[in-house]
Write a protein that holds these residues in place. Structure first.
Motif, short mmCIF file in Angstrom:
data_model
loop_
_atom_site.label_atom_id
_atom_site.label_comp_id
_atom_site.label_asym_id
_atom_site.label_seq_id
_atom_site.Cartn_x
_atom_site.Cartn_y
_atom_site.Cartn_z
N LYS A 196 2.81 120.19 -45.67
CA LYS A 196 3.91 120.65 -44.80
C LYS A 196 5.27 120.18 -45.29
O LYS A 196 6.30 120.46 -44.67
CB LYS A 196 3.66 120.16 -43.38
N GLY A 197 5.27 119.43 -46.42
CA GLY A 197 6.53 118.97 -46.99
C GLY A 197 7.04 117.66 -46.45
O GLY A 197 8.13 117.21 -46.81
N ASP A 198 6.27 117.01 -45.57
CA ASP A 198 6.68 115.71 -45.02
C ASP A 198 6.09 114.62 -45.90
O ASP A 198 5.13 113.93 -45.53
CB ASP A 198 6.19 115.59 -43.58
N HIS A 199 6.69 114.41 -47.08
CA HIS A 199 6.12 113.50 -48.06
C HIS A 199 6.25 112.04 -47.65
O HIS A 199 5.42 111.20 -48.02
CB HIS A 199 6.79 113.73 -49.42
N GLU A 200 7.27 111.72 -46.86
CA GLU A 200 7.46 110.34 -46.41
C GLU A 200 6.33 109.93 -45.46
O GLU A 200 5.75 108.85 -45.58
CB GLU A 200 8.82 110.20 -45.72
N GLN A 201 6.01 110.82 -44.50
CA GLN A 201 4.92 110.53 -43.58
C GLN A 201 3.58 110.50 -44.32
O GLN A 201 2.70 109.69 -44.01
CB GLN A 201 4.88 111.58 -42.47
N ALA A 202 3.45 111.39 -45.31
CA ALA A 202 2.22 111.39 -46.11
C ALA A 202 2.02 110.05 -46.80
O ALA A 202 0.89 109.54 -46.87
CB ALA A 202 2.28 112.52 -47.14
N LEU A 203 3.10 109.48 -47.30
CA LEU A 203 3.00 108.19 -47.99
C LEU A 203 2.54 107.09 -47.04
O LEU A 203 1.78 106.19 -47.45
CB LEU A 203 4.36 107.83 -48.60
N GLU A 204 2.94 107.16 -45.77
CA GLU A 204 2.48 106.18 -44.78
C GLU A 204 0.96 106.27 -44.62
O GLU A 204 0.27 105.26 -44.53
CB GLU A 204 3.16 106.44 -43.43
N HIS A 205 0.44 107.49 -44.59
CA HIS A 205 -1.01 107.65 -44.44
C HIS A 205 -1.74 107.20 -45.71
O HIS A 205 -2.85 106.65 -45.62
CB HIS A 205 -1.34 109.11 -44.13
N ILE A 206 -1.13 107.42 -46.87
CA ILE A 206 -1.75 106.95 -48.11
C ILE A 206 -1.87 105.43 -48.09
O ILE A 206 -2.91 104.86 -48.47
CB ILE A 206 -0.95 107.41 -49.34
N ARG A 207 -0.85 104.77 -47.61
CA ARG A 207 -0.90 103.30 -47.49
C ARG A 207 -2.02 102.88 -46.52
O ARG A 207 -2.59 101.80 -46.65
CB ARG A 207 0.45 102.76 -47.00
N GLY A 208 -2.32 103.78 -45.56
CA GLY A 208 -3.37 103.49 -44.58
C GLY A 208 -4.75 103.39 -45.20
O GLY A 208 -5.64 102.75 -44.62
N TYR A 209 -4.97 104.02 -46.36
CA TYR A 209 -6.28 103.84 -46.99
C TYR A 209 -6.18 103.13 -48.34
O TYR A 209 -7.17 103.00 -49.06
CB TYR A 209 -7.03 105.18 -47.13
#
Length: 465
Positions: A264-277
């Motif tokens: 969806k283009g929200d790369h900043e929020q995506a990075l938060e989820h990547i840190r989650g795993y």
């Protein structure tokens, strides 16, 4: 009108015609003479096992007497589950769904048979008889009076699993029909069901739905994980077996949420989820299976951080990303990311494509072996060849570009992806002047065939392509 002889009469006629005594026939079919005599004289009820032995001894097809067996031994007698259930299994094994249906309709007049029919459905589903299982699950679901029962939810889940395949329209309908039942499943089974729903919506590129079901899976997984590791809590009943270690559902939820945010283009929020795993220090188990999955997710977190930066426009990560790819056996997803970034940010990636030329050639075909690959990889293949076509045509490599485009069109047609079909047509029109006459004719022929086939299915426009 010709009268069909009874099973008993036909056996008697056979014995007379062949000049066989009951004793000799019994030895041939491995039944004692008393049993054969009782069956032939009509003094004994016949089991399906005995019927199969007799039929084989008469050199007849195994299901030859099945319709008459229903009429003479089931419909005209009090219902007896011990006698009926083996017959149902044989009908399923022999593909006689018409006979199965006749008996099931009889049984459904008595709701006491619902649990038994459900057990049959579960067994034959595990054995791979999907058509028969689907019929049984559907009939049990229709007859289930308690709309919040777990059995009804399991029936709907199994129907969802059976219906999922490569057709996107069918997959969407299956997900819509099953979703209201997911929270009625046992909480452990809910985890796999939520995973499956999220994966279906991922294959449809419906990212809000992916996020919704993945987030729900992550929350439920965390609750279950905390319960398991609460030292004050004792498990009273054995837990259902999950397809993965429990912690994997929590981290897979983060991975799917990251995927949805990136799409969806929200790369900043995506990075938060990547840190989650990426940080799995909280995982308490130390068994080999857990350690394997921890390594996998930590590696995926590292590589998906590269992808996140790349899709954000930071092409400086390409060299590191390529070196990672060089060490992997399977790089299809990575190549798709590279070509997508190349098209999005007008980056020359010829040197990468040349380096992995042999792998790219091998991706012309990929077998779909499980539920996930049946849904997701066909779409990714169609997208890959579409984006390769776009990159090559923009580079002026017309013969190869049109070859990729035709591959993309055929694959998009197979999965009923209307938007991608339309995009293939659009880019073809853009570069049509550079296509040889035979290429134009080939594309037009395939396009007409694909559109005619999918137009009948009332296709839908889903996905970013």
């Amino acid at each position: 009108m010709e009268i069909t002889p009874t099973i008993q009469a036909e056996i008697q006629t056979y014995l007379k015609r062949k000049g066989l005594t009951m004793t000799k026939f019994g030895h041939t079919i491995d039944l004692n003479v008393g049993t054969v005599s009782s069956i032939v004289t009509g003094n004994r009820s016949i089991s399906v096992h005995q019927l199969d032995s007799i039929t084989a001894g008469m050199n007849l097809p195994p299901d030859y007497f099945y319709e008459r067996y229903i009429e003479e031994c089931i419909e005209e007698s009090p219902l007896n589950w011990k006698k009926i259930s083996p017959f149902l299994y044989r009908c399923i094994e022999l593909g006689r769904l018409d006979c199965l249906q006749r008996v099931v309709i009889l049984l459904l007049d008595n709701p006491n048979y619902l649990p038994s029919l459900f057990e049959v459905a579960e067994k034959v589903y595990k054995d791979g008889y999907n058509e028969a299982a689907a019929y049984l699950y559907k009939k049990v679901a229709e007859s289930e009076k308690q709309q919040h029962s777990e059995r009804l939810a399991v029936c709907q889940y199994r129907l969802f699993q059976i219906n999922i395949g490569q057709d996107r329209a069918v997959n969407l309908q299956a997900a819509i029909e099953f979703a209201p039942f997911v929270d009625r499943l046992d909480e452990i089974e809910q985890l796999d069901a939520l995973k499956d729903l999220a994966n279906v919506y991922r294959s449809l590129s419906m990212w809000d739905k992916v996020y919704e079901f993945a987030h729900q899976m992550g929350q439920l997984g965390q609750i279950q994980y905390n319960l398991v590791h609460n030292s004050k809590r004792k498990e009273a009943e054995p837990r259902k077996k999950l397809s993965r270690p429990l912690f994997v559902y929590i981290v897979y939820a983060e991975l799917l949420c990251a995927n949805a945010c990136d799409a969806k283009g929200d790369h900043e929020q995506a990075l938060e989820h990547i840190r989650g795993y990426a940080d799995l220090s909280w995982v308490k188990e130390k068994d080999p299976d857990t350690l394997y999955w921890k390594r996998q997710y930590q590696q995926w977190a590292k590589i998906n951080t590269y992808v996140n930066r790349l899709m954000s426009g930071d092409v400086s990560v390409l060299p590191d990303y390529v070196e990672y790819m060089a060490g992997e056996k399977e790089i299809f997803a990575e190549l798709l990311n590279v070509i997508e970034a190349a098209n999005r940010y007008n980056v020359d990636v010829d040197y990468i494509l040349q380096r992995f030329e042999s792998q790219i050639a091998s991706y012309q075909e990929m077998p779909s072996t499980d539920l996930y690959t049946q849904q997701f990889l066909p779409l990714q293949h169609a997208r890959f060849w579409y984006k390769m076509a776009k990159y090559s045509l923009n580079k002026g490599r017309y013969p190869y570009g049109f070859k990729c485009l035709i591959d993309a069109l055929e694959k998009a047609g197979t999965i009923n992806h209307v938007l991608l079909i339309a995009n293939c047509a659009g880019i073809f029109l853009q570069f049509k002047a550079h296509a040889a006459p035979e290429t134009q004719a080939q594309f037009q022929s395939i396009y007409e065939e694909v559109w005619a086939r999918n137009d009948k299915k009332d296709g839908f426009n889903l996905s970013n392509s």
